[in-house]
Design a protein around this motif. Structure first.
Motif, PDB file in Angstrom:
ATOM      1  N   ARG A 192     -39.674  10.649 -34.341  1.00 45.89           N
ATOM      2  CA  ARG A 192     -40.949  11.208 -34.782  1.00 45.89           C
ATOM      3  C   ARG A 192     -41.137  11.020 -36.295  1.00 45.89           C
ATOM      4  O   ARG A 192     -42.238  10.700 -36.759  1.00 45.89           O
ATOM      5  N   VAL A 193     -40.064  11.211 -37.061  1.00 42.14           N
ATOM      6  CA  VAL A 193     -40.129  11.007 -38.512  1.00 42.14           C
ATOM      7  C   VAL A 193     -40.468   9.552 -38.813  1.00 42.14           C
ATOM      8  O   VAL A 193     -41.313   9.253 -39.654  1.00 42.14           O
ATOM      9  N   LYS A 194     -39.811   8.640 -38.107  1.00 44.85           N
ATOM     10  CA  LYS A 194     -40.058   7.216 -38.321  1.00 44.85           C
ATOM     11  C   LYS A 194     -41.506   6.856 -37.961  1.00 44.85           C
ATOM     12  O   LYS A 194     -42.156   6.071 -38.650  1.00 44.85           O
ATOM     13  N   GLN A 195     -42.010   7.447 -36.879  1.00 44.91           N
ATOM     14  CA  GLN A 195     -43.384   7.189 -36.451  1.00 44.91           C
ATOM     15  C   GLN A 195     -44.387   7.703 -37.482  1.00 44.91           C
ATOM     16  O   GLN A 195     -45.378   7.048 -37.787  1.00 44.91           O
ATOM     17  N   MET A 196     -44.123   8.888 -38.056  1.00 45.16           N
ATOM     18  CA  MET A 196     -45.046   9.479 -39.018  1.00 45.16           C
ATOM     19  C   MET A 196     -44.975   8.805 -40.383  1.00 45.16           C
ATOM     20  O   MET A 196     -45.908   8.899 -41.171  1.00 45.16           O
ATOM     21  N   MET A 197     -43.885   8.112 -40.696  1.00 41.21           N
ATOM     22  CA  MET A 197     -43.772   7.402 -41.968  1.00 41.21           C
ATOM     23  C   MET A 197     -44.413   6.011 -41.890  1.00 41.21           C
ATOM     24  O   MET A 197     -44.579   5.351 -42.901  1.00 41.21           O
ATOM     25  N   GLY A 198     -44.769   5.574 -40.701  1.00 46.71           N
ATOM     26  CA  GLY A 198     -45.388   4.271 -40.514  1.00 46.71           C
ATOM     27  C   GLY A 198     -46.880   4.314 -40.792  1.00 46.71           C
ATOM     28  O   GLY A 198     -47.375   5.169 -41.534  1.00 46.71           O
ATOM     29  N   PRO A 199     -47.625   3.377 -40.192  1.00 46.34           N
ATOM     30  CA  PRO A 199     -49.087   3.366 -40.409  1.00 46.34           C
ATOM     31  C   PRO A 199     -49.751   4.582 -39.775  1.00 46.34           C
ATOM     32  O   PRO A 199     -49.184   5.234 -38.901  1.00 46.34           O
ATOM     33  N   ALA A 200     -50.947   4.871 -40.238  1.00 43.14           N
ATOM     34  CA  ALA A 200     -51.683   6.033 -39.740  1.00 43.14           C
ATOM     35  C   ALA A 200     -51.977   5.877 -38.252  1.00 43.14           C
ATOM     36  O   ALA A 200     -52.348   4.797 -37.796  1.00 43.14           O
ATOM     37  N   PRO A 201     -51.799   6.948 -37.472  1.00 42.66           N
ATOM     38  CA  PRO A 201     -52.113   6.873 -36.042  1.00 42.66           C
ATOM     39  C   PRO A 201     -53.620   6.780 -35.817  1.00 42.66           C
ATOM     40  O   PRO A 201     -54.421   7.066 -36.711  1.00 42.66           O
ATOM     41  N   HIS A 202     -53.985   6.382 -34.622  1.00 39.83           N
ATOM     42  CA  HIS A 202     -55.402   6.256 -34.293  1.00 39.83           C
ATOM     43  C   HIS A 202     -56.064   7.619 -34.241  1.00 39.83           C
ATOM     44  O   HIS A 202     -55.473   8.598 -33.813  1.00 39.83           O
ATOM     45  N   THR A 203     -57.311   7.665 -34.641  1.00 42.01           N
ATOM     46  CA  THR A 203     -58.078   8.908 -34.634  1.00 42.01           C
ATOM     47  C   THR A 203     -59.182   8.811 -33.593  1.00 42.01           C
ATOM     48  O   THR A 203     -59.385   7.773 -32.970  1.00 42.01           O
ATOM     49  N   GLN A 204     -59.922   9.889 -33.434  1.00 45.27           N
ATOM     50  CA  GLN A 204     -61.030   9.902 -32.493  1.00 45.27           C
ATOM     51  C   GLN A 204     -62.125   8.942 -32.951  1.00 45.27           C
ATOM     52  O   GLN A 204     -62.786   8.308 -32.130  1.00 45.27           O
ATOM     53  N   LEU A 205     -62.308   8.789 -34.248  1.00 44.93           N
ATOM     54  CA  LEU A 205     -63.298   7.841 -34.770  1.00 44.93           C
ATOM     55  C   LEU A 205     -62.944   6.414 -34.359  1.00 44.93           C
ATOM     56  O   LEU A 205     -63.821   5.637 -33.959  1.00 44.93           O
ATOM     57  N   ASP A 206     -61.662   6.053 -34.421  1.00 45.61           N
ATOM     58  CA  ASP A 206     -61.226   4.725 -33.984  1.00 45.61           C
ATOM     59  C   ASP A 206     -61.533   4.509 -32.505  1.00 45.61           C
ATOM     60  O   ASP A 206     -61.983   3.437 -32.101  1.00 45.61           O
ATOM     61  N   ALA A 207     -61.289   5.541 -31.699  1.00 42.44           N
ATOM     62  CA  ALA A 207     -61.549   5.431 -30.266  1.00 42.44           C
ATOM     63  C   ALA A 207     -63.039   5.268 -29.992  1.00 42.44           C
ATOM     64  O   ALA A 207     -63.440   4.477 -29.134  1.00 42.44           O
TER      65      ALA A 207
END
Length: 122
Positions: A89-104
Motif C-alpha cells: 500500500r505504501v509503494k502504491q501511494m508513493m507512485g502516480p496519482a490514482p484515478h479519480t471520479q473525474l477521470d472516470a
C-alpha cells in the motif's frame, strides 16, 4: 448421478467473516488517501493530534494513514507496519496519482470534451 451430497446439512457460507468485519468501518478511496498523504508527506500521524473517539478501536489513537485503518494499541499497529499488505500500500501511494471520479467521467464521455489547442480563427 451428481447433485448435492445427502449427508451435507450445512450450507456453505458465501461470504467470509473477515469481509463483513472489514466493511464495518468505511474505508476511504485510494484518491482520498493519496490527497491526505500529499498534505502530510511523512505519512505518520502523532497520537496527540488525533481526537478521541469511543467508537473506534483504541479510542482512535492508533491509525495507519496509508491503509486507512485504526488499531487497538501501538504494538498491533507496529506489527501492521511490517506486513506485506502495508508495504504494498505504501509503494502504491508513493507512485502516480490514482484515478479519480473525474477521470472516470471523462473516459465515459460524460465530461467536457478535450479538443486540443484552439486554432486561429479566420
Amino acid at each position: 448421478m451428481g447433485g448435492k451430497c445427502p449427508s451435507r446439512k450445512v450450507k456453505k457460507r458465501r461470504y467470509s467473516h473477515k469481509t463483513a468485519r472489514r466493511s464495518k468501518f468505511l474505508l476511504k478511496g485510494d484518491d482520498a488517501v493519496y490527497e491526505e498523504l500529499q498534505q502530510n508527506p511523512g505519512g505518520e500521524m502523532k497520537e496527540a493530534t488525533l481526537p478521541l473517539d469511543e467508537d473506534l478501536p483504541g479510542m482512535g489513537q492508533y491509525y495507519c494513514l496509508h491503509c486507512d485503518r485504526y488499531f487497538a494499541n501501538v504494538s498491533v499497529r507496529d506489527e501492521h507496519f511490517k506486513t506485506k499488505r502495508h508495504k504494498k500500500r505504501v509503494k502504491q501511494m508513493m507512485g502516480p496519482a490514482p484515478h479519480t471520479q473525474l477521470d472516470a467521467d471523462l473516459a465515459a464521455g460524460m465530461g467536457a470534451p478535450d479538443n486540443g489547442l484552439k486554432l486561429m480563427s479566420m
